[in-house]
Design an enzyme around this catalytic site. Sequence first.
Site, PDB file in Angstrom:
ATOM      1  N   PHE A 166       1.489   2.864  -1.344  1.00 23.13           N
ATOM      2  CA  PHE A 166       1.238   1.450  -1.076  1.00 23.13           C
ATOM      3  C   PHE A 166       2.563   0.727  -0.901  1.00 23.13           C
ATOM      4  O   PHE A 166       3.445   0.815  -1.759  1.00 23.13           O
ATOM      5  CB  PHE A 166       0.438   0.828  -2.224  1.00 23.13           C
ATOM      6  N   LYS A 167       2.693   0.021   0.215  1.00 20.95           N
ATOM      7  CA  LYS A 167       3.887  -0.781   0.483  1.00 20.95           C
ATOM      8  C   LYS A 167       3.508  -2.252   0.342  1.00 20.95           C
ATOM      9  O   LYS A 167       2.740  -2.786   1.133  1.00 20.95           O
ATOM     10  CB  LYS A 167       4.409  -0.501   1.891  1.00 20.95           C
ATOM     11  N   MET A 168       4.069  -2.901  -0.677  1.00 19.02           N
ATOM     12  CA  MET A 168       3.718  -4.279  -0.988  1.00 19.02           C
ATOM     13  C   MET A 168       4.759  -5.240  -0.431  1.00 19.02           C
ATOM     14  O   MET A 168       5.935  -5.185  -0.810  1.00 19.02           O
ATOM     15  CB  MET A 168       3.609  -4.476  -2.497  1.00 19.02           C
TER      16      MET A 168
END
Length: 305
Positions: A166-168
């Site tokens: 997951f890239k936030m």
Amino acid sequence: MKHPLTGILPVAPTPFFDDGSIDTEGMKRVLDCMIDQGVDAICILANYSEQFVLSDEERAILTKVSLEHVAGRVPVIVTVSHFSTQVVIDRAKSAEAQGASMLMMMPPYHGVGLAPAEAGIFEHFAAVSDAISIPIMVQDAPLSGVTLSVPLLVRMAREIENVSYFKMETPFAADKLAALIEAGGDDIVGPFDGEEAVTLLADLDAGCTGTMTSALQPELIKPILTEYRAGNVDVALAHWRDCLPLINHENRQCGLRAAKVVMKEGGVITSDHVRHPLKPMSARTRDRLLQMAADRDVIALRWGK
């Protein structure tokens, strides 16, 4: 991949000639420069690669050139985002067949007014996962205008086999990362941040294990990660303080043009052209960027000289 991917995974810029055509030899030089920067992986065809101005044929060419040229030296992440689920499936299968180590996807959107409900987003990612066998990184970015709630992301991680990274990039990313890690547990294999690492220290405090920056100064940002994860927080903070002015100038003033300008100046690529409707940065912004990059002695500014 045998082990979870951590560290710094920068986005490769897409080089064009001055006439706007893609520069495949320049692409190879970009990739070689990034490997010499000590990156842990390379992401291609992302937003900072100007993926939104590339034709399908150009995407196919760049994917082939990049994967063949890197040839396993570092993992390559291929961005496959599109509104159409079938288009993403086709892109994903092609990338995996050519040797991609991971895929990155945004949720389906076409302007802020055209996005599916949560069920459709879940189905979109599930359909892609069913078609491939490599990890998928979910890119959670304001650009899409789509809200990805923590419960939805946790459900995706638990129920969709290949969704695990997951890239936030949302506002208050650290709080969202912390909530995701707490709720998702072992199913959250790779919590990453983005936005050129402008929030990296807060995101490391929240538990992120890596960052996806631009290709401007990954060799200088990487020690922030390695020192922090080794428990040397004060050393990491010192590196952060050194990097932050250039990070901030890139993030707030230059955008995706920064790495291209520096790479052109450093002889990596022959042109820093960006495709219309994007415009070149102002001379004022460019001069400050190059001065700050020179002060930091970034590899990209001298790699081709």
